[in-house]
Structure formats: structure tokens, C-alpha cells
Design a protein around this motif. Sequence first.
Motif, PDB file in Angstrom:
ATOM      1  N   LEU A 355      43.389  55.043  30.465  1.00 53.06           N
ATOM      2  CA  LEU A 355      44.548  54.428  30.097  1.00 53.06           C
ATOM      3  C   LEU A 355      44.485  52.941  30.259  1.00 53.06           C
ATOM      4  CD1 LEU A 355      47.251  57.068  31.572  1.00 53.06           C
ATOM      5  CD2 LEU A 355      46.026  57.182  29.505  1.00 53.06           C
ATOM      6  N   SER A 360      45.726  49.849  23.115  1.00 55.64           N
ATOM      7  CA  SER A 360      46.533  50.733  22.268  1.00 55.64           C
ATOM      8  C   SER A 360      48.025  50.505  22.736  1.00 55.64           C
ATOM      9  CB  SER A 360      46.123  52.092  21.487  1.00 55.64           C
ATOM     10  OG  SER A 360      44.826  51.912  21.045  1.00 55.64           O
ATOM     11  N   ALA A 361      48.825  50.646  21.776  1.00 54.93           N
ATOM     12  CA  ALA A 361      50.246  50.900  22.169  1.00 54.93           C
ATOM     13  C   ALA A 361      50.521  51.853  23.077  1.00 54.93           C
ATOM     14  CB  ALA A 361      51.326  50.703  20.960  1.00 54.93           C
ATOM     15  N   SER A 362      49.948  53.185  22.531  1.00 53.35           N
ATOM     16  CA  SER A 362      50.297  54.317  23.475  1.00 53.35           C
ATOM     17  C   SER A 362      49.061  55.050  23.814  1.00 53.35           C
ATOM     18  CB  SER A 362      51.093  55.440  22.518  1.00 53.35           C
ATOM     19  OG  SER A 362      52.459  54.780  22.269  1.00 53.35           O
ATOM     20  N   VAL A 363      49.030  55.313  25.079  1.00 53.70           N
ATOM     21  CA  VAL A 363      47.517  55.958  25.677  1.00 53.70           C
ATOM     22  C   VAL A 363      48.095  57.243  26.766  1.00 53.70           C
ATOM     23  CG1 VAL A 363      46.151  53.902  25.684  1.00 53.70           C
ATOM     24  CG2 VAL A 363      47.826  54.104  27.473  1.00 53.70           C
ATOM     25  N   PHE A 364      47.632  58.260  26.263  1.00 60.45           N
ATOM     26  CA  PHE A 364      47.871  59.657  26.734  1.00 60.45           C
ATOM     27  C   PHE A 364      46.803  60.406  27.412  1.00 60.45           C
ATOM     28  CE2 PHE A 364      51.323  60.420  23.077  1.00 60.45           C
ATOM     29  CZ  PHE A 364      52.111  59.161  23.516  1.00 60.45           C
ATOM     30  N   TRP A 365      47.271  60.987  28.586  1.00 58.66           N
ATOM     31  CA  TRP A 365      46.349  61.724  29.281  1.00 58.66           C
ATOM     32  C   TRP A 365      46.758  63.267  29.219  1.00 58.66           C
ATOM     33  CZ3 TRP A 365      46.382  62.356  35.188  1.00 58.66           C
ATOM     34  CH2 TRP A 365      45.587  63.230  35.793  1.00 58.66           C
ATOM     35  N   ARG A 393      55.680  46.975  21.026  1.00 55.20           N
ATOM     36  CA  ARG A 393      54.504  47.972  20.833  1.00 55.20           C
ATOM     37  C   ARG A 393      55.238  49.356  20.793  1.00 55.20           C
ATOM     38  NH1 ARG A 393      49.447  47.203  24.273  1.00 55.20           N
ATOM     39  NH2 ARG A 393      48.312  47.315  22.134  1.00 55.20           N
TER      40      ARG A 393
ATOM     41  N   LEU B  98      59.740  63.177  30.245  1.00 57.86           N
ATOM     42  CA  LEU B  98      59.918  63.867  29.089  1.00 57.86           C
ATOM     43  C   LEU B  98      60.229  65.474  29.288  1.00 57.86           C
ATOM     44  CD1 LEU B  98      57.442  62.042  26.532  1.00 57.86           C
ATOM     45  CD2 LEU B  98      59.854  61.167  27.598  1.00 57.86           C
ATOM     46  N   LEU B 102      55.388  66.154  32.492  1.00 60.12           N
ATOM     47  CA  LEU B 102      55.058  64.924  31.298  1.00 60.12           C
ATOM     48  C   LEU B 102      55.522  63.824  31.381  1.00 60.12           C
ATOM     49  CD1 LEU B 102      53.696  64.962  28.390  1.00 60.12           C
ATOM     50  CD2 LEU B 102      55.696  66.042  27.424  1.00 60.12           C
ATOM     51  N   LEU B 104      56.239  59.686  31.224  1.00 67.88           N
ATOM     52  CA  LEU B 104      56.034  58.597  30.402  1.00 67.88           C
ATOM     53  C   LEU B 104      56.296  57.077  31.325  1.00 67.88           C
ATOM     54  CD1 LEU B 104      55.660  57.289  27.539  1.00 67.88           C
ATOM     55  CD2 LEU B 104      58.110  57.389  27.390  1.00 67.88           C
ATOM     56  N   ARG B 106      56.131  52.760  31.043  1.00 68.28           N
ATOM     57  CA  ARG B 106      55.609  51.552  30.160  1.00 68.28           C
ATOM     58  C   ARG B 106      55.263  50.458  30.934  1.00 68.28           C
ATOM     59  NH1 ARG B 106      60.579  49.329  27.007  1.00 68.28           N
ATOM     60  NH2 ARG B 106      61.260  48.723  28.829  1.00 68.28           N
ATOM     61  N   ILE B 403      51.979  41.952  27.644  1.00 66.36           N
ATOM     62  CA  ILE B 403      52.843  42.946  26.733  1.00 66.36           C
ATOM     63  C   ILE B 403      52.926  44.347  27.643  1.00 66.36           C
ATOM     64  CG2 ILE B 403      51.054  43.430  25.056  1.00 66.36           C
ATOM     65  CD1 ILE B 403      54.308  43.174  24.073  1.00 66.36           C
ATOM     66  N   TYR B 404      53.173  45.333  26.860  1.00 71.01           N
ATOM     67  CA  TYR B 404      53.096  46.356  27.597  1.00 71.01           C
ATOM     68  C   TYR B 404      52.415  47.708  26.798  1.00 71.01           C
ATOM     69  CZ  TYR B 404      57.115  47.134  24.337  1.00 71.01           C
ATOM     70  OH  TYR B 404      57.702  46.915  23.209  1.00 71.01           O
ATOM     71  N   GLN B 405      52.052  48.602  27.560  1.00 65.14           N
ATOM     72  CA  GLN B 405      51.715  49.890  26.528  1.00 65.14           C
ATOM     73  C   GLN B 405      52.344  51.113  27.285  1.00 65.14           C
ATOM     74  OE1 GLN B 405      47.266  50.564  28.975  1.00 65.14           O
ATOM     75  NE2 GLN B 405      47.459  50.234  26.730  1.00 65.14           N
ATOM     76  N   TYR B 406      52.401  51.909  26.517  1.00 60.74           N
ATOM     77  CA  TYR B 406      53.048  53.355  27.018  1.00 60.74           C
ATOM     78  C   TYR B 406      51.886  54.281  27.494  1.00 60.74           C
ATOM     79  CZ  TYR B 406      57.573  51.837  25.002  1.00 60.74           C
ATOM     80  OH  TYR B 406      58.877  51.093  24.822  1.00 60.74           O
ATOM     81  N   GLN B 407      52.220  54.669  28.888  1.00 57.87           N
ATOM     82  CA  GLN B 407      51.005  55.581  29.407  1.00 57.87           C
ATOM     83  C   GLN B 407      51.825  56.863  29.632  1.00 57.87           C
ATOM     84  OE1 GLN B 407      49.005  53.732  32.784  1.00 57.87           O
ATOM     85  NE2 GLN B 407      48.076  52.315  31.497  1.00 57.87           N
ATOM     86  N   LEU B 408      51.121  57.971  28.869  1.00 54.12           N
ATOM     87  CA  LEU B 408      51.778  59.471  28.990  1.00 54.12           C
ATOM     88  C   LEU B 408      50.946  60.133  29.876  1.00 54.12           C
ATOM     89  CD1 LEU B 408      54.358  61.249  28.197  1.00 54.12           C
ATOM     90  CD2 LEU B 408      52.993  61.859  26.264  1.00 54.12           C
ATOM     91  N   LYS B 409      51.373  60.946  31.058  1.00 57.13           N
ATOM     92  CA  LYS B 409      50.459  61.817  31.608  1.00 57.13           C
ATOM     93  C   LYS B 409      51.130  63.236  31.512  1.00 57.13           C
ATOM     94  CE  LYS B 409      49.138  58.021  34.591  1.00 57.13           C
ATOM     95  NZ  LYS B 409      48.894  57.512  36.069  1.00 57.13           N
ATOM     96  N   GLN B 431      65.495  59.629  32.756  1.00 58.55           N
ATOM     97  CA  GLN B 431      65.280  58.192  33.450  1.00 58.55           C
ATOM     98  C   GLN B 431      65.123  57.969  34.722  1.00 58.55           C
ATOM     99  OE1 GLN B 431      64.909  55.931  30.837  1.00 58.55           O
ATOM    100  NE2 GLN B 431      65.498  56.928  28.964  1.00 58.55           N
TER     101      GLN B 431
END
Lengths: 432, 432
Positions: A355, A360-365, A393, B98, B102, B104, B106, B403-409, B431
Amino acid sequence: MDIAKDARFASTKLKILSADERSNALLAVRDALAANKDAILEANKLDLDAARQADLPSSLIKRLDLTSPGKYDAMLQGIADVAALDDPVGKVSLRTTLDDGLELQRVSCPIGVILVIFEARPEVIANITALALKSGNAAILKGGKESLNSFTAIADAVTSALAATKIPASAIQLVATRADVASLLDQTDYIDLVIPRGSNKLVSDIKNSTRIPVLGHADGICSAFVNADADPEMAAKIVVDAKTNYPAGCNAIEQLLVHKDAVKTVLPTIASSLADAGVVIKATPELFEALKDIVPENLLKHSEEGDFDCEFLNFTIATTTVGSVEAAIEHINAHSSKHTDVIITASESDAQRFLNGIDSASVFWNASSRFADGFRFGFGAEVGISTSKIHSRGPVGLEGLVIYQYQLKGSGQVAGSYIGAGGSKAFKHIQH
Amino acid sequence: MDIAKDARFASTKLKILSADERSNALLAVRDALAANKDAILEANKLDLDAARQADLPSSLIKRLDLTSPGKYDAMLQGIADVAALDDPVGKVSLRTTLDDGLELQRVSCPIGVILVIFEARPEVIANITALALKSGNAAILKGGKESLNSFTAIADAVTSALAATKIPASAIQLVATRADVASLLDQTDYIDLVIPRGSNKLVSDIKNSTRIPVLGHADGICSAFVNADADPEMAAKIVVDAKTNYPAGCNAIEQLLVHKDAVKTVLPTIASSLADAGVVIKATPELFEALKDIVPENLLKHSEEGDFDCEFLNFTIATTTVGSVEAAIEHINAHSSKHTDVIITASESDAQRFLNGIDSASVFWNASSRFADGFRFGFGAEVGISTSKIHSRGPVGLEGLVIYQYQLKGSGQVAGSYIGAGGSKAFKHIQH
């Protein structure tokens, strides 16, 4: 042509309207579109007839069609939903006392003027009008020529609704021709952001023909990496969803990277599931060998040059092996379009390394790339998906249409009194 | 030339280093510059001798000179100061559940690769190296040809210091020729942000020759508006400081707008103070009349076409009247370079209307425009000042380089299970 200059002027007026004034204008637009539904659908029918006569693709006709069940009401509800969102303007993100009676605030504000270029979907005009006005921006809209009648009818309703509000007349303007757009793309002094909504080609063409910042994505080359320790069932479920749930979506995967130690243990389950779903697997030579007894002949192909830089947008996936998490990161950072990439692994430390390492803008596990979407992320409204590296992003909500300004309130202070500018006073710099 | 590609590769490696690893590298650079002070100042002497022989302007020689008292130590201290700042990477700005399992987030992350182009000041290399590495970015640096010897000596010290750290070798690269820069400005795939630090001409030239986003400002056309109710003494003090404290600065004012009802009451005090400071006032015909008995003949001129779109950068100010706060906002939004604008007024409501209505990065009430500066704002480090409308505006601290990235686990979730993508589950969107 003063379209851009007029929009800039309107943006100055919009900037000082209250949140209620902006949100009420949205409701007025919603009411006008409800009241003019018959006229708008009649205009839409003209576009649909012309499209059918011209034998345009059925997917385009579907996008044009405002009469399909629920679509018009969803458009109206969408405007009301945006009106009900929190005001994105006026949020204070930093407060510092520089000195006694010298207070600095960083306050969110509209960007200014946005140019939105879209293709067939006529309801985008309602959606963009709502997003732009809610965030205090002036917008210039250019729709596709296939939807000109629908577009004009909707635009007339919007314009007359706004005439009864405090929104200046040139806050929402429509342009019809390509020549207009070409001229607008040069007006860096008046237009702050361009948002293309449509095909990859539309987005790339626009990125290549303007120095105005562009918010959007041309390609969606997304990957999934299956680590050696991945659960085969979970990996198969995620990869199949990411590839087949909506293959034309920018958040569908195009590439499957498999850890070399997972080729015999995890890949067979994934490959069988992909084959069951009808996906063509393009494999490197070693993977071709490993898969040829698992995947039916018609669904297994040799990979070709360029496969790992290609957005298939259909039931095709390219696959190769990598020796480590680091190698997967390197491969993806070199080939992906910085949209969304996924790791499937039981190891939290490998996942976190992936991650943090993926650019990249979105990185998922352990989740499908298809979750990269404003609705699924819970943003309430989606401006678009961005693969830019600055500003916004990934799925972009209303936040992408605001920026900030520094407001400093003093009581006669001058720089010359302070250290560094000729004076002897020190700043206090108290953060709140 | 693989400079940009190598930088991109290094940025991937930088992205996964810890905050300590990045900050320790800064201290290693600081120590190496301290240890190599003699060699670097010798190289600097070569540049200074050449500049004097070529009769370069004394302002340029002053910028080149690393031997002036305190300058070298300030450069070293600057690196240590940046090392001590909070880590800008890894900050979580949004957290949403989510659905069960799940999650999310940022998370702030480096932008990637920045290209920094600067002119005479050789210490910029130390400053930019510190800012780039602290924020996890790879940087490509191009210095001015007048500082080539100093620049090379500093670069050698930086490179050998970094070789003993975890920072990849191509994280900081130096280029020497204009041809190199021209080629780099085309590499939109590898370079994410260009930061020009130097003259207006340098910045405009770069903005006009690349599609890579540029962080910086070409012009600083700033204004002060004196409302009818302004206190004359306060107005005079602010206007004189804003004009004369450092007229070559981008945050100095070039224009003075005076409410028509303040011409007889407030303007005379301001004009006398400006005259005492030796400022030339360029006045519209009605103001010329009002001022001709107050301002000495040699300091009063008729305004000319273009005066309100001009950055004088010296002891000259253009002045005109406006009829209202709204007219002042319109004038400024039409003529300013979106840098910093000031209102002087006793009315809080007029001030707030002005602050909200002005489309500039910094908007000040009863304070000098000269406060628009990263040090004065308390940012600890300044990357530059931006007049862009997106990403970063005004004085830009380390935040402008992330900047940021979205990390989703997740735990195996697929989009197809949820409403909108074929399934029936609803998102929870909680939230935190």
C-alpha cells in the motif's frame, strides 16, 4: 467570444453568496427540470430518433436515453442530494495567531471557473450544474453533438430557473461547437480547471491540447497482485469481480501478477474461476505451461508485447509472475496508470509495504478494485476520478472543486516591525 | 537520458522509507556540508571571481555569495530545521468504514518526482534537498550557470553523504544544461511537479513550455484598497510598508485603490507618507488634481495605459479611485495576479466581504501584504509561493510536496455483492 471572461466575472459574484443562496438555487433548478419534464423528454426523443437513424451504437443510445425507467427521477434526486450536502466553502483548515491581534486562517473557497466537456449523457448537465453551484464555481459546459436537443432543453430550463435566483446569469454557460472548446482551452487566465467526462480518447485529446489543469483519467490500467500466502478462494473471488463486474469501467483490472510461489497453489483456483467467467487469459510462457491443463484452449493465449501497458476493457487479462512484493511494486509502478491496484495476501506487513509503495491513487488490500468509486467511498457526489498526482486523486467529491485562501486579520501591523524585515519583534505563531 | 526515469524509480523506493530514515539522511547531508565547508567556499570563490570579471549585477553577486556572514551556517541550520519538522507523510485525513471489515483511509504520501529550476542562489540545493527528502520525493535540480562551481561542490557533498544512507542514489540528481531541462519538461510520465525559483521571466518561460503542473508565481501584482472609513495613520503605515519594505518582493503592492469618499480624508496622509519614503505616485487625472498640492512634483506622475497590470518592483505605485467595496473587488479580480491583496477599513462586514470576494491566494485586512510569506505564516519551511488555483496556493510549506492516496483494507469483499454493482448489500459508510 467572452464566454470565459464572463464566467470569471460570474465566479467573483458567486464567491460571496451564502451557502443557502447556493443550495436554494439548486432546488430551483431541480423544480424547473421537474416542471419541464415533458418538453425535455420530447427534445430527448429527437436525439434518440436521430441516433437510431444514424445507427449509432446501442451503448451510446442507452446513455442518451432519458426516458428509461427511473433515470429522470434519479437526475432530480441527485440535485437535491447535492443541495443537502455540507457546504464545502468556508471550512477553516488552519488557524494561527501570528502575533497579538494578527490572526491567520486558511479557509476553503471555490476554485473559480471550471470547463466541463462530456459526451452523450445529457443528465450530466444537471449533475455538473449542481456540483459547480454548490461549490461556488462558475461552469462552462460542452455536451456531445448527439445530445444537442436534450442538452439545449435542459439548459433552457436551468437558465430560466437561475434567472430567479441570486446566481449571476453567466455562472452556467453552454457551448455547442468544437471550435468554442478549442478557443476555451487556450484561456488559461480565465479557466482554472478542465473536467473531461467521457472516453479515454476525449480525455487524452484534452490533456494534450491545454495548459489548464485537467481533472480526470485517460486510462485505467489497474492490477491485482496475488502473494504467495493468498487464500485461493478469496483471491479467485476478488480477481473475478475486479475483472468481470464491469470490464469497461476504469476500475476494472487488466493485469494479474502472481508470486512465483503461488503459481501451483493459488493460481489454479483463480484461473479456473476466470475461465468459468469466460475471461481470456494472456500468459507469459512459464504461466502458459502451468495453465494449459487448467484453462480451456480457447481462453488461454500467449501474452504479446504491450499487454502490460494495455487497457483491454473487455474479458481479457494479462498475467505474469513476480518474485517478491518488491518486484510487484516495481512492475506496477512502471506499468499502471496510477488509478487502483490491489494486493491479495494474508500478511499485514506485506500488505502495508505494498500500500505504501504503490504510486497510485487507490491501493487496496484484500478487496476488489471496483470499490474505487465515489459512491462506494461514501462521497455523496462524484465529480470524476482523477489520476493526477496533485490537487485531487482517485474518486473526487465536492472537495475537488474547492481550494483555500489565506485570510489574515490584523490591526495595522506592518512587516517592517518584525525580525527579518528590518524590525525587532518576534512572531508568536500560536497554532489553534 | 534516463534522469527522469531513474528519479521515478528512486521515488518508489523513497515512498517506503520511514520518517526517521528520511530525517536522518537530512542530518547526514547537513554534516557533510559542514565537513566540506572549505572546499565548497573555494568553489564558490571561483563563481564569484567569474561573476565579478563578467561585471554581473551586484544583486546577482550577492545572491551567489556563500561567504557573507552567517549565510553558510543559516543554510546548515535550515536543513536541521526541516529534519525536525513533523513528518508530512502518513497523515490520515479521512477514515470511513465502508462495511464490516472494509476500512477506507485517506493517507498523505509523497507526490513523486519534482523538478526544481533555480537561478543564482547555490544554497537552494541544500534547501530543496532537505524539503524533497523530508517529504519522500525524488528531486531533479537545475541551477544557474553562474553558480556551477558552487553547485557542483555542494552536489558532490550531498551525493556522497546520501550514499551512506538508505536514500537511493538517483533520489537527488543534478542537471547542468538548458538542453537537459528542455527534455525534462516533456516527460509528463515521470515528472509530477516543476518548481521554478527565480525571476518572473524564468517562471513564465517554464509555465509556457511544459504540461507538467508548475508550482510558483510569475507576477506579484498586489493591491491595497483603502475604504472610506480607514484610519489615515494606519492606512499610511500599511501602504508604505507594503510598497517600500522590499519593493522587489512578490508580496509588495503595486496598486493603491482609494474609495472616492477617502480621497480628501485619508489619501492625503497616505500620499505624504509615500512621498516621504520617496515613492513615485502614478495617478489618474482626478487623483492627480487632488494630490498636486500634497506630493512634490518629481514624485507625482500621470498614470499610463497598462499601469494596473504592471509589476513595478521599485518605488512606484499606481493609484485610482473606486466607488465601493464591490468595485474594488471587481477591479482587483480583473487586474491582480491572485497573489495577495489588502483592505484597510474599520468595518468588519466590508472587510469580510472583501476577503471572501477577492480571488487571490492571500487576502488581508488591516495588515501589510508583506506578511504573505512562509516564515511569517509560521510554516517552518517554504517551498515557494504559488499563484495557482489548484493544489497549493500562497506560501507553500512541506504540505505542498505531499498528496494523498486512498488505502482500503478488506477481508475479501467484492463490489458485485453490493447494491449498484449487481448485489443487494448496502454500504455502512461510517465516518470516524
